[in-house]
Design a protein around this motif. Structure first.
Motif, PDB file in Angstrom:
ATOM      1  N   UNK A 927       0.836  -1.193   0.000  1.00 55.11           N
ATOM      2  CA  UNK A 927       0.000   0.000   0.000  1.00 55.11           C
ATOM      3  C   UNK A 927       0.875   1.248   0.000  1.00 55.11           C
ATOM      4  N   UNK A 929       2.314   4.828   1.151  1.00 58.11           N
ATOM      5  CA  UNK A 929       2.466   5.375   2.490  1.00 58.11           C
ATOM      6  C   UNK A 929       3.025   6.779   2.399  1.00 58.11           C
ATOM      7  N   UNK A 930       2.754   7.544   3.418  1.00 57.48           N
ATOM      8  CA  UNK A 930       3.285   8.902   3.426  1.00 57.48           C
ATOM      9  C   UNK A 930       4.544   8.910   4.298  1.00 57.48           C
ATOM     10  N   UNK A 931       5.262   9.975   4.253  1.00 50.28           N
ATOM     11  CA  UNK A 931       6.501   9.981   5.020  1.00 50.28           C
ATOM     12  C   UNK A 931       6.243  10.108   6.514  1.00 50.28           C
ATOM     13  N   UNK A 932       5.012  10.413   6.883  1.00 54.34           N
ATOM     14  CA  UNK A 932       4.664  10.340   8.303  1.00 54.34           C
ATOM     15  C   UNK A 932       4.369   8.908   8.717  1.00 54.34           C
ATOM     16  N   UNK A 933       4.302   8.035   7.746  1.00 57.51           N
ATOM     17  CA  UNK A 933       4.001   6.646   8.042  1.00 57.51           C
ATOM     18  C   UNK A 933       2.526   6.332   7.938  1.00 57.51           C
ATOM     19  N   UNK A1004       1.998  13.898   0.049  1.00 55.14           N
ATOM     20  CA  UNK A1004       3.066  13.372  -0.798  1.00 55.14           C
ATOM     21  C   UNK A1004       3.212  11.900  -0.434  1.00 55.14           C
ATOM     22  N   UNK A1006       4.453   7.783  -1.211  1.00 54.18           N
ATOM     23  CA  UNK A1006       5.380   6.866  -1.855  1.00 54.18           C
ATOM     24  C   UNK A1006       4.643   5.590  -2.220  1.00 54.18           C
ATOM     25  N   UNK A1007       5.048   5.011  -3.295  1.00 50.32           N
ATOM     26  CA  UNK A1007       4.471   3.722  -3.666  1.00 50.32           C
ATOM     27  C   UNK A1007       5.018   2.659  -2.728  1.00 50.32           C
ATOM     28  N   UNK A1008       4.150   1.801  -2.263  1.00 49.31           N
ATOM     29  CA  UNK A1008       4.609   0.747  -1.383  1.00 49.31           C
ATOM     30  C   UNK A1008       5.331  -0.354  -2.127  1.00 49.31           C
ATOM     31  N   UNK A1011       8.745   1.932  -3.672  1.00 52.70           N
ATOM     32  CA  UNK A1011       9.402   2.851  -2.778  1.00 52.70           C
ATOM     33  C   UNK A1011       9.652   4.207  -3.382  1.00 52.70           C
ATOM     34  N   UNK A1012       9.224   4.395  -4.631  1.00 51.86           N
ATOM     35  CA  UNK A1012       9.409   5.684  -5.299  1.00 51.86           C
ATOM     36  C   UNK A1012       8.207   6.574  -5.001  1.00 51.86           C
ATOM     37  N   UNK A1013       8.430   7.882  -4.989  1.00 53.30           N
ATOM     38  CA  UNK A1013       7.281   8.770  -4.789  1.00 53.30           C
ATOM     39  C   UNK A1013       6.322   8.703  -5.974  1.00 53.30           C
ATOM     40  N   UNK A1017       0.245  14.345  -6.053  1.00 58.12           N
ATOM     41  CA  UNK A1017      -0.119  14.418  -4.645  1.00 58.12           C
ATOM     42  C   UNK A1017      -1.453  13.702  -4.495  1.00 58.12           C
TER      43      UNK A1017
ATOM     44  N   UNK B  35      13.211   0.311   0.170  1.00 59.95           N
ATOM     45  CA  UNK B  35      11.833  -0.188   0.220  1.00 59.95           C
ATOM     46  C   UNK B  35      11.807  -1.644   0.648  1.00 59.95           C
ATOM     47  N   UNK B  38      11.987  -1.686   4.279  1.00 60.81           N
ATOM     48  CA  UNK B  38      10.713  -1.265   4.863  1.00 60.81           C
ATOM     49  C   UNK B  38       9.695  -2.389   4.793  1.00 60.81           C
ATOM     50  N   UNK B 185       4.899   1.701  12.674  1.00 64.72           N
ATOM     51  CA  UNK B 185       5.109   2.602  11.547  1.00 64.72           C
ATOM     52  C   UNK B 185       6.502   2.352  11.006  1.00 64.72           C
ATOM     53  N   UNK B 187       8.541   3.986   7.843  1.00 64.78           N
ATOM     54  CA  UNK B 187       8.424   4.854   6.678  1.00 64.78           C
ATOM     55  C   UNK B 187       9.768   5.489   6.407  1.00 64.78           C
ATOM     56  N   UNK B 188       9.954   5.883   5.201  1.00 62.99           N
ATOM     57  CA  UNK B 188      11.185   6.601   4.903  1.00 62.99           C
ATOM     58  C   UNK B 188      10.873   7.757   3.985  1.00 62.99           C
ATOM     59  N   UNK B 190      12.879  10.562   1.143  1.00 58.93           N
ATOM     60  CA  UNK B 190      14.095  10.979   0.466  1.00 58.93           C
ATOM     61  C   UNK B 190      14.600  12.218   1.165  1.00 58.93           C
TER      62      UNK B 190
END
Lengths: 1153, 362
Positions: A927, A929-933, A1004, A1006-1008, A1011-1013, A1017, B35, B38, B185, B187-188, B190
């Motif tokens: 899934x 995910x955002x950088x806040x997790x 913003x 990221x693809x689960x 791992x790329x953004x 948005x 990833x 993660x 949680x 997460x990472x 860039x």
């Protein structure tokens, strides 16, 4: 202006300051006024209309009915009589083994009883006969049992607080307003009807203008139509065979002078011109006097029913009695004074002619002011009246037959002949079937009661506010279905079903009140005191003076008044002072030059704040007193700060939405705008930002959402119960949600939703779900189903028995879950084909047996009940309840529980009419995910938005996101932004920014998977999602081979019978067009009902196969010479045989293939 | 380009470690590795969780499945998990809870005898193995609330209600059920590289600068209060965070400001916009859009460093955050070993084509 620039600057500032204060005070006012809504609902409850109506029936109406039929007097001996003196309804109870036992609703639900209370009467009656009579009095005689509406004044729950309710096993949030009949909860739907006793001008099928009145009095109900046909005016009354010239009717009522009629209608030459042909017609008939007219009416060609009374009666008396009692029955005639009736007819004709001259004067049948809502009290009173009269008639007949008998042993005691059961049974039967068959009033209506929908709390609330239509649903008309402007504030504009009943079935708005009947005599005398000139004193000429208005009370013309506005104001002042009932409406109709006063029941009305010259009467200190508990809603009414207005009176007002918008002409101010919606639509956040049909869809779907249904949900034994394991209250609430208690009994969960495309399994509204969320309990639900068994007693004294299960033998593994008492044990896992009760029934149940209790085992046959559930599903026996039912049989209820987690194909919906099925379930690590997790629970395809235009859903997402970030529930009440009951997008965005989110709610992401953004948005945040009751496990169905229907030998139909999937006509057509003949052959015969037949080539009929001779034989030709064997569908063979039975001989002609 | 090695040596720099929280930088590698780490932390690091519940007595308001589900989600300390066996692979037992290699037995026996509601919590779970117990959060949270920490509530009992059950905890991974996931949680992001074009920035007024700074929803930029160097043409106003005063009209210097607070003679200052916290940047582009709207595109430039990641790891408490990372790396290595070992089966797989690869990947 002598100020320099800096000075002016500061003054401007201070001006702004004042302005701000000014504005703020306004807003404060408005916010405070909202407090009236919960107060209103506290006083009146959510289903006040039902309760008020029932209470009125129990307190007043039933006494009226008994008083009107208070005497049973023998026709043979008039000295023998029974008189009812008083009637009242006792406490709900039942008689069990000659012991009276008090009842509470929960007990009735669980043990399939009727929640009813005895009807007590006090009677005076005579004993003895033939001159030797003595009068005695009996108190508290029970004449029957009245089913009691829950939470009504007769109910044990009345006035109980939360703790007491809990002790009685009742949910404090349950609104009541329904009955418990034989254990099922029944609600009497609100019935919509055209108002009674009012003149309605409309056109008939042919397009001719007519004035009709549906009269309804205690005695009779009739419909009178006066219509203009071929330029002449006629009366239509179903006592007459044909239409009657109106002038004849007038003459028959003693209005012999044509001039007087013309004067009564009005001296406008256009009216006279319209009337002239009618006058001429009457003259042509040579009818000049009342007697002549009456005799004409009585003639065989006019009168429908020949006179059945044998005695010689005066000529014209029958016609006169029809005119008196049936024609316009609502206008009373005292001592043959027909004058009022004549005036009434004249007014009808005048209004009709006005409509002919000016089409605008036509009445709108769909106008809510012309409608009345019939509630449970009124319907029950009709039913009770009929049953009561029937009972009295029967009692009279019994006494008469007894008196007619020459010799009797005991003294005649009339009080013994009032039969108790007829009323009890009649009420119970009618309420449980919903068929109102009241012959006395020619009433045959079906489906008046429904089982209360207990799928969700909101569903049952919505059920109580439902209004069933007067028209049958099949009619293809648009008028009654359209949204009427007069519905504003009274009926919910959103809540209506889709499909055939669209627009016909309506729902009440939140603050609507439905009136009950009110005594009109005090109002009448008050009118005369206020200067209404009595009709009797008026000459026909004076009737329609340009300076005066007619005063009408409940459709009855009282007289006229010279200054109607002053009269109306005086009446209203009296009403606000509480001298007249608060629901009396005074409506000045300038067009019709009439003042209509209404006090009848069934009008819809709503409370509004009174304003004087645009200034609200409610001031800050009033609201403060309300907050401090010094005031309640009724005191606002009593002090004339608030009043109820019905639809008609609203036409005389100018209502401002907010006080700041009020002008000097404003007479009233709305309490809160969100109250125009009903209960179901009130759940939608920001409904005013949605496309209208979406709100309608949500109203239908909210009723299917799973959640909690009541606090006592686990103690109830509902047939089917859907519960959510972890229900939540919505993050984005509305005021309505708080008011109705949806925040306590929610039906959904706040899911974090990402609006994006993902995996392709989200097309066509499908949603992608996060597996970890499901693991953690999202969308998990409990389904409970009831299975019941009765240990029946039979007439010969035998009864069913439940026996110990066999622990060995062939049945043993199917009886594993049984306890030693032969019933399934709670907590056991139950599988398909498991036996849940090991019951046996005696083989002989009718004929008497010697020892019914000690039958040998051989006299019993097994009648075990087996559980049929889906294979592989592990359901659990939740509870087993034993009770004795009404017939004192041992009954057992089993609740079977199954916990389900969401799976592919389960249906979900947000609160904006956006339903979708679960398209795929994806692992959390895949899934986004955002950088806040933050990882969403749900992914919704953005294509759901553009065409649906559910902007409200987007705002809900924003608001919920702000809500979780700042820890405050946000509001989204309908039209609530100006009054602070809905957070504005601006404010929400500010909160979002404050908590480090983007103002537009996009994150913003990221693809689960990689791992790329993501390139875009993503609009992400919590949305309240409902799980709907439609689940795949209940629908999934496939079949290889299986059962067949006996008659046609074709596969059965439907999932419940493990049926086949039909290749229908259209599918067949496709295959034909494609030329797939072998496939058709296979589908339609081989896989369906192949049958081998012997066909005689000679006679073409079917023969049979003789297994001894091993040949086919034609029974027609009596030989087997020309027999061919072929296959055809069994249904085809059946058709041939059926045709033969009808003397049609189908012959087959065979050719080599 | 044969023979070229793409081998890199990723570096980890730990920034912050707590029991259940960890923040570290991962450098010199690409998104696939980050990833993978993660994903493994979420789904493939084994832990122990209750998997089978035998209920003896349950007279509580919640039904058996409900309680079982809740029990399953209670995190258990799982330091042992890496060395334990999966129940399905265990040849010493049949997974009945008696086996020390693959399962741990728990008992819960609670009855409410008082009039007060009794909370049944994870503390009431009695373990047969002292190394596998419900996670204790008491010390972590006691700092800010002093109510006695009672663990995770399972169900509440009223007088007379009872709950008696036996539960077996087994090793498992988050892929099978979220209860086995040690990660709350993971997460990472860039690492952003923020470049301020000083020359262009200088051309902005103070209002514009504050606007630009405030346009970011997170605190990425700030106006440097330290950097008070007086230049030939600029001086600093006493308190830059105070609301801007009234600019001197007609001045050559729009930046020039009266400072009423100190009553000082107007001085000219040069306010510098600095990057306060680059990691607070959420790639929201708000600043860039603002700059563009001001007609100064390029005043700030932000790029994501392709090869450097900032990880945030929070655990459920089942495993320490630091251990979680190490375990994840261990699992990753095992998986890579599995791929390497299966090299010799490539021939056999060739006949399956692409399918074979999938089969190997499991």
């Amino acid at each position: 202006m002598g100020y320099d620039s800096t000075m002016s600057n500061t003054t401007e500032d201070s001006n702004q300051g004042i302005d701000k204060q000014h504005l703020a005070s306004h807003i404060k006012n408005l916010v405070d006024k909202y407090q009236l809504v919960p107060e209103f609902l506290k006083v009146r409850g959510l289903v006040k209309q039902h309760l008020d109506s029932f209470n009125y029936f129990v307190r007043t109406e039933i006494k009226k009915i008994v008083r009107a039929n208070q005497e049973i007097r023998s026709t043979l001996d008039p000295n023998i009589y029974l008189r009812y003196r008083d009637v009242h309804i006792g406490e709900p109870s039942m008689v069990f083994d000659a012991v009276t036992e008090k009842l509470c609703p929960q007990k009735c639900r669980l043990s399939d009883r009727t929640y009813a209370a005895p009807i007590y009467v006090t009677i005076d009656y005579t004993t003895g006969s033939h001159g030797q009579t003595s009068v005695s009095t009996k108190k508290n005689v029970i004449i029957g049992r009245m089913p009691i509406m829950l939470r009504s004044s007769c109910c044990v729950l009345y006035g109980k607080d939360e703790d007491e309710l809990a002790r009685l096993g009742e949910c404090p949030l349950d609104p009541g307003g329904y009955f418990v009949i034989k254990g099922t909860e029944k609600v009497i739907l609100i019935q919509e009807q055209l108002s009674k006793n009012r003149i309605i001008i409309d056109t008939d099928k042919k397009g001719s203008v007519q004035a009709s009145v549906t009269s309804s009095t205690e005695k009779t109900k009739s419909k009178t139509i006066i219509k203009m046909e071929k330029e002449k005016v006629y009366l239509e009354l179903n006592m007459f065979k044909t239409k009657v010239p109106i002038m004849v009717v007038m003459k028959a009522m003693g209005m012999e002078s044509d001039q007087e009629v013309v004067q009564m209608i009005g001296r406008d030459p256009r009216f006279s011109a319209l009337l002239l042909p009618s006058i001429e017609e009457c003259a042509d008939l040579k009818l000049y006097t009342q007697q002549q007219a009456l005799e004409f009416l009585e003639s065989d060609k006019m009168l429908k029913m020949p006179s059945y009374s044998t005695g010689p009666i005066e000529k014209g008396a029958r016609a006169l009695s029809i005119l008196r009692d049936i024609f316009l029955a609502n206008v009373p005639v005292h001592q043959h004074n027909f004058r009022k009736k004549c005036i009434y007819v004249a007014v009808m004709m005048r209004r009709m002619m006005e409509a002919i001259l000016n089409k605008d004067a036509m009445d709108d049948k769909d106008y809510v002011g012309n409608k009345r809502l019939e509630l449970s009290g009124q319907l029950l009173s009709l039913l009770f009246e009929d049953l009561f009269k029937t009972m009295n008639d029967e009692a009279r007949r019994t006494i008469d037959t007894l008196l007619a008998r020459p010799s009797r042993s005991s003294r005649l005691d009339i009080s013994q002949y009032i039969i108790k059961d007829s009323i009890t049974m009649g009420l119970e039967r009618t309420l449980s079937t919903g068929n109102w068959d009241v012959k006395r009033f020619r009433m045959h209506r079906k489906g008046m009661t429904q089982v209360v929908a207990r799928l969700s709390y909101i569903g049952s609330l919505g059920h109580m506010t439902k209004i069933s239509p007067q028209f049958e649903k099949s009619r293809k008309v648009s008028g009654p279905r359209a949204l009427q402007p007069s519905q504003f504030g009274m009926l919910c504009p959103c809540d209506t079903p889709e499909g055939e009943a669209c627009g016909l079935v309506k729902n009440l708005a939140l603050m609507t009140h439905v009136t009950t009947d009110e005594d009109e005599r005090p109002i009448m005398s008050l009118c005369y005191c206020l200067g209404v000139e009595d009709l009797e004193q008026l000459s026909p000429e004076e009737l329609h003076m340009p300076t005066s208005y007619l005063i009408t009370l409940n459709g009855l013309i009282l007289g006229k008044h010279k200054s109607p506005q002053r009269f109306a104001n005086a009446m209203r002042r009296l009403r606000r002072a509480g001298k007249v009932g608060e629901f009396v409406s005074i409506f000045v109709n300038e067009k019709q030059r009439c003042v209509y006063i209404a006090s009848d029941g069934g009008r819809v009305c709503r409370p509004l704040v009174i304003a004087d010259k645009g200034v609200s009467r409610i001031k800050e200190h009033h609201m403060r007193e309300l907050r401090d508990g010094l005031r309640d809603f009724d005191s606002f009414l009593k002090d004339g700060l608030i009043e109820y207005l019905d639809v008609n009176e609203e036409n005389n007002t100018l209502i401002a939405l907010y006080e700041k918008e009020a002008t000097p002409e404003t007479t009233h101010i709305e309490i809160e705008p969100f109250t125009i919606l009903g209960v179901c639509a009130g759940l939608i956040p920001y409904p005013h930002h949605n496309q209208s049909p979406r709100n309608t869809y949500q109203c239908a779907m909210g009723k299917q959402a799973m959640g909690n249904i009541a606090y006592n949900q686990l103690n109830r034994m509902d047939g089917l119960l859907y519960l959510l394991v972890y229900p939540q209250r919505p993050l984005l609430t509305t005021r309505t949600i708080e008011l109705v208690g949806y925040d306590k009994l929610g039906a959904g969960q706040n899911a974090t939703v990402a609006v994006m495309s993902y995996s392709g399994y989200d097309i066509e509204d499908a949603i992608v779900m996060n597996k970890s969320s499901l693991d953690r309990g999202f969308g998990r639900c409990i389904v409970m189903k009831k299975y019941s068994a009765i240990c029946q007693k039979y007439e010969n004294g035998t009864s069913d028995r439940i026996i110990k299960p066999q622990r060995q033998g062939p049945e043993a593994d199917r009886m594993q879950i049984l306890d030693d008492d032969g019933m399934a044990a709670p907590g056991e896992t139950i599988r398909n084909h498991d036996i849940y009760i090991n019951k046996e029934s005696p083989t002989v149940t009718r004929t008497p047996v010697t020892s019914p209790m000690g039958l040998p085992d051989s006299a019993y046959k097994s009648s075990k009940q087996t559980y049929k559930g889906p294979e592989g599903e592990t359901a659990v026996v939740d509870r087993v309840a034993l009770y004795s039912d009404r017939n004192n049989n041992l009954s057992i209820k089993f609740m079977i529980r199954h916990t389900r987690r969401p799976e592919l194909g389960d249906k979900f919906s947000s609160r904006h009419g956006q339903k979708g099925v679960c398209g795929t379930i994806v692992q959390q690590e895949d899934f986004p995910f955002s950088e806040r997790g933050i990882c969403p629970d749900l992914i919704m395809n953005p294509h759901g938005f553009p065409s649906r235009m559910t902007v409200g859903k987007m705002i809900e997402l924003l608001g919920s996101k702000a809500g979780v970030s700042c820890g405050r529930f946000h509001y989204g009440s309908a039209f609530g932004e100006p009054s602070g009951h809905a957070d504005t997008v601006d404010a929400i965005s500010e909160t979002l920014v404050k908590h480090g989110f983007s103002y537009n709610g996009k994150d913003f992401i990221y693809s689960g998977i990689t791992g790329m953004p993501l390139q875009a948005y993503i609009f992400m945040g919590p949305i309240y999602y409902q799980k709907l009751k439609h689940m795949v496990v209940d629908k999934m169905h496939a079949r290889g081979s299986g059962p067949r229907v006996m008659m046609t030998r074709q596969p059965t139909e439907g999932r419940s019978r493990n049926g086949g999937l039909r290749v229908g006509e259209m599918e067949r057509d496709c295959l034909i067009a494609y030329g797939a003949s072998m496939l058709i052959y296979e589908r339609l015969m081989i896989s369906s009902d192949p049958f081998e037949v012997q066909v005689c080539r000679k006679c073409g009929l079917l023969g049979y196969y003789n297994y001894k001779l091993k040949t086919g034989i034609c029974s027609m030709c009596k030989n087997g010479e020309n027999i061919s064997t072929m296959k055809l569908p069994y249904a085809c063979k059946l058709l041939f045989q059926e045709l033969q039975s009808m003397n049609i001989v189908p012959r087959l002609k065979l050719a080599e293939a | 380009m044969e023979g070229v090695s793409y081998q890199r040596f990723p570096k980890i720099k730990v920034r912050e470690v707590k029991d259940d929280f960890m923040k570290f930088e991962l450098r010199d590698t690409d998104a696939s590795i980050a990833n993978a780490l993660r994903r493994i932390m979420i789904a493939e690091v084994p832990t122990i969780a209750i998997d089978l519940v035998e209920i003896e007595v349950n007279s509580s308001v919640l039904n058996d499945e409900f309680i079982s589900h809740r029990l399953g989600l209670v995190p258990l300390t799982s330091e042992r998990a890496m060395s334990m066996r999966f129940s399905r692979d265990c040849d010493a037992c049949d997974g009945d809870g008696q086996c020390e290699y693959c399962s741990v037995e728990f008992y819960l026996r609670v009855k409410c005898l008082s009039d007060q509601t009794l909370d049944v919590t994870s503390k009431d779970l009695l373990s047969s193995d002292h190394t596998v117990v419900p996670v204790d959060y008491s010390d972590a949270s006691s700092s800010f609330d002093n109510t006695p920490n009672k663990g995770i509530i399972i169900v509440k009992l009223r007088r007379g209600q009872e709950l008696r059950l036996r539960a077996i905890a087994r090793k498992g991974i988050g892929k099978d059920h979220a209860k086995w996931s040690p990660a709350a949680t993971v997460t990472f992001m860039y690492e952003p590289e923020i470049y301020i074009n000083e020359d262009m920035m200088e051309s902005l007024t103070l209002e514009e600068k504050t606007e630009l700074v405030e346009s970011s929803p997170t605190k990425v930029f700030g106006i440097d209060p330290e950097n008070k160097q007086v230049t030939g043409k600029c001086m600093i106003v006493g308190n830059p965070s105070a609301p801007p005063g009234i600019p001197l009209c007609g001045s050559r210097w729009p930046n020039m400001i009266w400072d009423y607070a100190s009553g000082e003679i107007p001085c000219l200052f040069f306010e510098k916009v600095i990057v306060v916290d680059p990691e607070a940047y959420t790639y929201d582009d708000e600043v860039l859009k603002k700059a563009e709207a001001m007609g100064k595109p390029g005043v700030v430039e932000i790029h994501a460093k392709e090869d450097s990641f900032i990880f945030t790891v929070e655990t459920t408490g089942a495993v320490k955050a630091s251990q979680l990372v190490l375990n994840a790396i261990e699992v990753l290595k095992q998986k890579l070993d599995a791929v390497r070992l299966s090299d010799d089966t490539v021939e056999a797989d060739d006949q399956f084509g692409e399918l074979g690869a999938h089969m190997r990947g499991g």
